[in-house]
Design a protein around this motif. Structure first.
Motif, short mmCIF file in Angstrom:
data_model
loop_
_atom_site.label_atom_id
_atom_site.label_comp_id
_atom_site.label_asym_id
_atom_site.label_seq_id
_atom_site.Cartn_x
_atom_site.Cartn_y
_atom_site.Cartn_z
N LEU A 93 -6.16 43.37 -16.09
CA LEU A 93 -6.95 42.60 -17.04
C LEU A 93 -7.82 43.53 -17.88
O LEU A 93 -8.45 44.44 -17.33
N LEU A 118 -5.40 32.78 -12.99
CA LEU A 118 -4.42 33.85 -12.99
C LEU A 118 -3.34 33.61 -11.93
O LEU A 118 -2.46 34.44 -11.73
N THR A 164 0.73 34.93 -11.13
CA THR A 164 1.13 35.94 -12.11
C THR A 164 1.35 37.28 -11.41
O THR A 164 1.15 37.41 -10.21
N ILE A 211 -0.38 39.87 -12.40
CA ILE A 211 -1.59 40.62 -12.74
C ILE A 211 -1.97 41.48 -11.54
O ILE A 211 -1.95 41.00 -10.40
N THR A 217 -1.51 36.61 -6.72
CA THR A 217 -1.45 37.68 -7.71
C THR A 217 -1.37 39.00 -6.96
O THR A 217 -1.33 39.02 -5.73
#
Length: 87
Positions: free
Chosen positions: A31, A46, A49, A51, A73
């Motif tokens: 991020l 989030l 994802t 990420i 995540t």
């Protein structure tokens, strides 16, 4: 379906953004620190994802942030105690 990385330009292009949901998209990468400039942001999802990395410390500056979901995540590390100061 959205894919790619979260752009650092997001805060510049949409400074009054209140909610971001990337739930189950193909977003990946870390991020950007610039998310901390989204002073109106209330919700950030989030979940589901790709990420990764750690949450940027600039997120702790978001006094309007009420809801943060980062389940499923690849985010690592521990949350700062500053999270408790968020409303």
């Amino acid at each position: 379906m959205m894919e790619g990385m979260v752009s650092p330009l997001l805060a510049t292009l949409f400074p009054r953004l209140q909610s971001i949901s990337l739930y189950r998209t193909k977003m990946e990468g870390t991020l950007p620190l610039e998310l901390g400039n989204l002073h109106h942001l209330e919700e950030l999802s989030l979940a589901g994802t790709k990420i990764n990395g750690t949450l940027p410390t600039t997120l702790y500056q978001l006094s309007n942030l009420q809801w943060l979901v980062a389940s499923s995540t690849k985010i690592q590390g521990s949350l700062s105690t500053r999270v408790a100061q968020l409303t």
